[in-house]
Structure formats: C-alpha cells, structure tokens
Motif scaffolding. Structure first.
Motif, PDB file in Angstrom:
ATOM      1  N   ARG A   7      22.400  13.851 146.015  1.00 15.93           N
ATOM      2  CA  ARG A   7      23.631  13.414 145.604  1.00 15.93           C
ATOM      3  C   ARG A   7      23.506  12.153 144.985  1.00 15.93           C
ATOM      4  O   ARG A   7      24.152  11.730 143.933  1.00 15.93           O
ATOM      5  CB  ARG A   7      24.626  13.410 146.589  1.00 15.93           C
ATOM      6  CG  ARG A   7      25.871  13.022 146.043  1.00 15.93           C
ATOM      7  CD  ARG A   7      26.694  13.950 145.059  1.00 15.93           C
ATOM      8  NE  ARG A   7      27.777  13.582 144.544  1.00 15.93           N
ATOM      9  CZ  ARG A   7      29.166  14.096 145.137  1.00 15.93           C
ATOM     10  NH1 ARG A   7      29.265  14.513 146.415  1.00 15.93           N
ATOM     11  NH2 ARG A   7      30.115  13.423 144.639  1.00 15.93           N
ATOM     12  N   LEU A   8      22.664  11.243 145.411  1.00 14.18           N
ATOM     13  CA  LEU A   8      22.282   9.972 144.796  1.00 14.18           C
ATOM     14  C   LEU A   8      21.967  10.043 143.526  1.00 14.18           C
ATOM     15  O   LEU A   8      22.123   9.610 142.294  1.00 14.18           O
ATOM     16  CB  LEU A   8      21.119   9.054 145.713  1.00 14.18           C
ATOM     17  CG  LEU A   8      20.792   7.742 145.321  1.00 14.18           C
ATOM     18  CD1 LEU A   8      20.187   7.131 146.343  1.00 14.18           C
ATOM     19  CD2 LEU A   8      19.814   7.754 144.315  1.00 14.18           C
ATOM     20  N   GLN A   9      20.820  10.960 143.226  1.00  7.54           N
ATOM     21  CA  GLN A   9      20.341  11.329 141.991  1.00  7.54           C
ATOM     22  C   GLN A   9      21.081  11.765 141.009  1.00  7.54           C
ATOM     23  O   GLN A   9      21.100  11.596 139.628  1.00  7.54           O
ATOM     24  CB  GLN A   9      19.150  11.963 142.362  1.00  7.54           C
ATOM     25  CG  GLN A   9      17.951  12.244 140.929  1.00  7.54           C
ATOM     26  CD  GLN A   9      17.425  10.914 140.588  1.00  7.54           C
ATOM     27  OE1 GLN A   9      16.904  10.233 141.470  1.00  7.54           O
ATOM     28  NE2 GLN A   9      17.800  10.675 139.258  1.00  7.54           N
ATOM     29  N   GLU A  10      21.943  12.840 141.651  1.00  6.86           N
ATOM     30  CA  GLU A  10      22.963  13.493 140.690  1.00  6.86           C
ATOM     31  C   GLU A  10      23.985  12.333 140.246  1.00  6.86           C
ATOM     32  O   GLU A  10      24.215  12.227 138.987  1.00  6.86           O
ATOM     33  CB  GLU A  10      23.671  14.507 141.580  1.00  6.86           C
ATOM     34  CG  GLU A  10      23.067  15.620 141.752  1.00  6.86           C
ATOM     35  CD  GLU A  10      23.673  16.614 142.549  1.00  6.86           C
ATOM     36  OE1 GLU A  10      24.999  16.221 143.115  1.00  6.86           O
ATOM     37  OE2 GLU A  10      23.291  17.881 142.872  1.00  6.86           O
ATOM     38  N   LEU A  16      27.566   7.879 137.627  1.00  8.79           N
ATOM     39  CA  LEU A  16      28.908   7.968 138.169  1.00  8.79           C
ATOM     40  C   LEU A  16      28.369   6.801 139.445  1.00  8.79           C
ATOM     41  O   LEU A  16      27.321   6.827 139.978  1.00  8.79           O
ATOM     42  CB  LEU A  16      29.405   9.157 138.745  1.00  8.79           C
ATOM     43  CG  LEU A  16      29.554  10.200 138.301  1.00  8.79           C
ATOM     44  CD1 LEU A  16      29.988  11.540 138.769  1.00  8.79           C
ATOM     45  CD2 LEU A  16      31.227   9.841 137.175  1.00  8.79           C
ATOM     46  N   PRO A  17      29.316   5.960 139.586  1.00  7.54           N
ATOM     47  CA  PRO A  17      28.952   4.860 140.760  1.00  7.54           C
ATOM     48  C   PRO A  17      28.866   5.478 141.971  1.00  7.54           C
ATOM     49  O   PRO A  17      29.490   6.414 142.431  1.00  7.54           O
ATOM     50  CB  PRO A  17      30.184   4.250 140.721  1.00  7.54           C
ATOM     51  CG  PRO A  17      31.102   4.175 139.405  1.00  7.54           C
ATOM     52  CD  PRO A  17      30.601   5.674 139.069  1.00  7.54           C
ATOM     53  N   PHE A  18      27.811   4.683 142.678  1.00 10.28           N
ATOM     54  CA  PHE A  18      27.648   5.087 144.232  1.00 10.28           C
ATOM     55  C   PHE A  18      27.102   3.942 145.170  1.00 10.28           C
ATOM     56  O   PHE A  18      26.586   3.012 144.295  1.00 10.28           O
ATOM     57  CB  PHE A  18      26.465   6.310 144.332  1.00 10.28           C
ATOM     58  CG  PHE A  18      25.209   6.002 143.922  1.00 10.28           C
ATOM     59  CD1 PHE A  18      24.653   5.558 144.548  1.00 10.28           C
ATOM     60  CD2 PHE A  18      24.990   6.207 142.424  1.00 10.28           C
ATOM     61  CE1 PHE A  18      23.135   5.281 144.203  1.00 10.28           C
ATOM     62  CE2 PHE A  18      23.630   5.951 141.917  1.00 10.28           C
ATOM     63  CZ  PHE A  18      22.742   5.496 142.733  1.00 10.28           C
ATOM     64  N   ALA A  19      27.260   3.991 146.355  1.00  8.75           N
ATOM     65  CA  ALA A  19      26.589   2.929 147.316  1.00  8.75           C
ATOM     66  C   ALA A  19      26.147   3.743 148.333  1.00  8.75           C
ATOM     67  O   ALA A  19      26.584   4.611 148.874  1.00  8.75           O
ATOM     68  CB  ALA A  19      27.430   1.948 147.708  1.00  8.75           C
ATOM     69  N   ASP A  27      19.819   4.153 162.301  1.00  8.03           N
ATOM     70  CA  ASP A  27      19.114   5.030 161.655  1.00  8.03           C
ATOM     71  C   ASP A  27      20.221   6.174 161.168  1.00  8.03           C
ATOM     72  O   ASP A  27      19.795   7.194 160.926  1.00  8.03           O
ATOM     73  CB  ASP A  27      18.276   5.901 162.622  1.00  8.03           C
ATOM     74  CG  ASP A  27      18.897   6.458 163.961  1.00  8.03           C
ATOM     75  OD1 ASP A  27      20.258   6.230 164.044  1.00  8.03           O
ATOM     76  OD2 ASP A  27      18.519   6.998 165.026  1.00  8.03           O
ATOM     77  N   TYR A  28      21.208   5.452 160.772  1.00  6.12           N
ATOM     78  CA  TYR A  28      22.233   6.430 160.040  1.00  6.12           C
ATOM     79  C   TYR A  28      22.175   5.768 158.417  1.00  6.12           C
ATOM     80  O   TYR A  28      22.384   4.507 158.231  1.00  6.12           O
ATOM     81  CB  TYR A  28      23.731   6.094 160.749  1.00  6.12           C
ATOM     82  CG  TYR A  28      23.775   7.134 161.827  1.00  6.12           C
ATOM     83  CD1 TYR A  28      24.313   8.443 161.803  1.00  6.12           C
ATOM     84  CD2 TYR A  28      23.329   6.607 163.287  1.00  6.12           C
ATOM     85  CE1 TYR A  28      24.342   9.121 162.884  1.00  6.12           C
ATOM     86  CE2 TYR A  28      23.528   7.213 164.493  1.00  6.12           C
ATOM     87  CZ  TYR A  28      24.036   8.751 164.220  1.00  6.12           C
ATOM     88  OH  TYR A  28      24.141   9.576 165.100  1.00  6.12           O
ATOM     89  N   ILE A  29      22.425   6.690 157.641  1.00  6.34           N
ATOM     90  CA  ILE A  29      22.623   6.245 156.020  1.00  6.34           C
ATOM     91  C   ILE A  29      23.943   6.816 155.783  1.00  6.34           C
ATOM     92  O   ILE A  29      24.248   7.985 156.204  1.00  6.34           O
ATOM     93  CB  ILE A  29      21.573   6.705 155.412  1.00  6.34           C
ATOM     94  CG1 ILE A  29      21.541   6.305 153.813  1.00  6.34           C
ATOM     95  CG2 ILE A  29      21.396   8.333 155.518  1.00  6.34           C
ATOM     96  CD1 ILE A  29      20.381   6.846 153.041  1.00  6.34           C
ATOM     97  N   THR A  30      24.852   5.871 154.877  1.00 12.63           N
ATOM     98  CA  THR A  30      26.065   6.364 154.360  1.00 12.63           C
ATOM     99  C   THR A  30      25.814   6.327 152.914  1.00 12.63           C
ATOM    100  O   THR A  30      25.293   5.432 152.518  1.00 12.63           O
ATOM    101  CB  THR A  30      27.054   5.263 154.954  1.00 12.63           C
ATOM    102  OG1 THR A  30      27.092   5.350 156.451  1.00 12.63           O
ATOM    103  CG2 THR A  30      28.405   5.797 154.677  1.00 12.63           C
ATOM    104  N   GLY A  31      26.520   7.249 152.270  1.00 10.04           N
ATOM    105  CA  GLY A  31      26.545   7.474 151.030  1.00 10.04           C
ATOM    106  C   GLY A  31      27.914   7.384 150.417  1.00 10.04           C
ATOM    107  O   GLY A  31      28.825   8.210 151.153  1.00 10.04           O
TER     108      GLY A  31
END
Length: 346
Positions: A7-10, A16-19, A27-31
């Motif tokens: 989804r980051l790459q898309e 489109l903005p993303f963080a 060990d958790y990642i949030t998008g």
C-alpha cells in the motif's frame, strides 16, 4: 506487513499522502494512507491526524485520520545496529564550509549573544535502493528510534529514524526529553562524556524545564544517562509533568519547538541566526512529526537523522550543538558520524 508495504508503494505511485511509522522499541508498524489527493495542511492543534511540521515558519503537511485508511502490522524486530567506524572520506569543500560556520557560531557565542547554537549542513548520496527496501532497513537497524516514511505533495518524500521525542501528551500528562552529545557506539567501551557535551546537554534540560514550569506542575527530571540510537549514543534526560488547567496543546508545542537541541539559546534569535548563516534550507529537518490527537493522545518526535528522497539520490541533513569550547574540525567529524545513520541504509 506485505499488505502495508504494498500500500505504501501504491500511494507513492499515485502521489497520495501517507505516513508509515514504528515507535521506539516496538515491533508494530502503522500506516496512515490518505484516500484522496487533497493536500491538507495543519490548521490548528485540535485536528486529528499525522502532522509533518517544518523547522521554521511555513506550511505543515497534515494527513487527517478521517480521510485515511489505517493499517497496522507486526514485524520481527532484529537489532542490526553494529558499530560503525569513521572511515569515509569527507568532501573538502563541505568540510571547509561547515568549519567556517562553526567558527562564526563560536565567535557569536563568545560575545555573549548566544549560550549555544546548533549548526547543520546537508549532503547528497546516490542510491538505487527502493523506498520499501530502505524503510525495511531503517526498521531493523534503529529499533530504539521513531522510524518513519512520509509523503505529501507539499513536502515530498522523507524518511528517518529519530531518537528524540518532542512531546508525548495524554490528558494532563506530558513527557519530553533533553538529548545532546554524540559518540560512535562501541559495545566494548562505556561512553565517557566531556565537559562540552555535559554543558550542552544541561543547556537543553534547563531550557525545557524552565519553559514547562510556566504551564505545568509537578515537573520530574531524571538523571542524565547514556542512550543508544543505532550506531551512536547520546546523553539523555527524561522529563515528565502535569499540564495546568486550560493549557492548549498548541501552547506547549510552541514553547518547546524548536528545542535547543536543534536550534540554540536564546531560541528565537538562534533560529534567525541559523536561517541567515547556514547557507541552505533545512525544510522539515529539525521540525517535528507524529500523531496528533489519536485516541486522545499525541505522540510527536523531532525530525532528526532524516533524509529527503528523490528517484536517484537522498538528501541527508546533519547537525551538531556548538558551544564556546567547540573545535570546528571535531564538530565536522561529529556530523560525519551522524550522517552514517542514514548513509548506511542507502
């Protein structure tokens, strides 16, 4: 994890903005993936979303939670932060320019105009690695940092692994840190801090505590201790307090940003001096970023150990604190050590 990175790459392909981010030690990642292409900006500190604010005055890109899809994933955390030696050959022109800047800072400090200044510089590094590969390396190399990848049409694409919290606020409870001094991490040798580093760190601590006393109560300050962030270590002090009634979140952010750790003292005059003498635009380096009003809490970090990424290269930003005892060549090599934080993942 694969879904989040895809989804980051898309979003990046579609501009489109993303963080995407992982908090220190987790060990958790949030998008946070914005669903439409409106370029939102921070308007006030009651908004709910992810903020990316500049060092000086200017637009702060903002991603509203309500306009985004939030994806969370777990990953296996492995610490690959092995020692790094200073065996790179610095560019002589960059070395000369930065040492001249440090000399000017020291001269100004000795006149009594400043207690401290934070000089910085920028350099470009070619890279052929994909954005997702760089970010995965950041995740595992700097587990004690806030590791992020951020895109917005206003700011462009930024990545980083910052060790410094600007503010953590939940209800009336607030926490921040004072961070200064830099050494290469060596697992077999305990860090020993000199007078210059201790003085620099005390400047930062005293400033934050003094500012907090105006709007908080019950301020608690830890003893300074050595803190590791990947291949380097710093002196760190933890600071906690309770907000007084009717204190606005924006008030405390304004008081703290930019901190002496990224600017100097006195704050406003130091910022103006740096803007007029560094010779380049910091943009979002030494600004702040993070969650604003997510589930009644805000979690913001100072944008250090960061880079602005384009298709073929990355622009690195590095700085160091200057006091009256600073030695220009030594300060330059401190920036070289810090540049490895980002350079080694490229």
């Amino acid at each position: 994890m694969e879904t989040l990175l895809r989804r980051l790459q898309e979003n990046l392909n579609n501009k489109l903005p993303f963080a995407v981010y992982a908090k220190p030690g987790t060990d958790y990642i949030t998008g946070i993936f914005q669903l439409e292409d409106t370029a939102y900006l921070l308007e006030n500190f009651t908004q709910k979303g992810f903020v990316f604010a500049p060092f000086a005055d200017g637009e702060a890109p903002f991603i509203p939670f309500e306009k985004s899809e939030i994806i969370e994933a777990k990953f296996t955390l492995s610490d690959t932060g092995t020692p790094v030696t200073s065996d790179v050959e610095p560019q002589l022109e960059a070395k000369s320019h930065f040492e001249q800047l440090v000399q000017k800072c020291v001269a100004e400090i000795k006149t009594g105009a400043f207690d401290k200044l934070v000089a910085s510089r920028t350099e470009f590094v070619a890279t052929q690695k994909s954005v997702t590969d760089i970010y995965i390396t950041l995740l595992h190399t700097y587990p004690n940092a806030f590791r992020y990848c951020f895109f917005h049409p206003v700011s462009g694409l930024w990545m980083g692994a910052t060790p410094e919290q600007l503010l953590k606020a939940s209800g009336n409870e607030v926490a921040t840190v004072a961070l200064a001094g830099t050494q290469i991490y060596n697992p077999s040798v305990e860090a020993v801090w000199g007078t210059k580093e201790k003085e620099e760190q005390q400047f930062v601590t005293d400033y934050i505590v003094q500012r907090l006393h105006n709007i908080t109560k019950d301020v608690n300050v830890s003893l300074p201790y050595t803190f590791r962030a990947g291949n380097i270590v710093h002196i760190k002090t933890d600071i906690q307090a309770q907000l007084q009634n009717n204190t606005d979140l924006g008030d405390i952010i304004t008081l703290l940003h930019p901190t002496p750790a990224v600017c100097g003292l006195p704050k406003e005059q130091a910022r103006d001096f740096l803007l007029g003498n560094e010779g380049y635009n910091r943009e979002y380096y030494s600004g702040y970023l993070g969650e604003l009003n997510r589930e009644e809490s805000s979690d913001l970090f100072v944008n250090l150990r960061c880079m602005k990424v384009s298709e073929q290269n990355a622009q690195l930003f590095i700085g160091c604190g200057i006091t009256k005892d600073s030695i220009p060549e030594k300060e330059f090599y401190e920036t070289v050590n810090k540049s490895m934080t980002m350079g080694r993942v490229l």
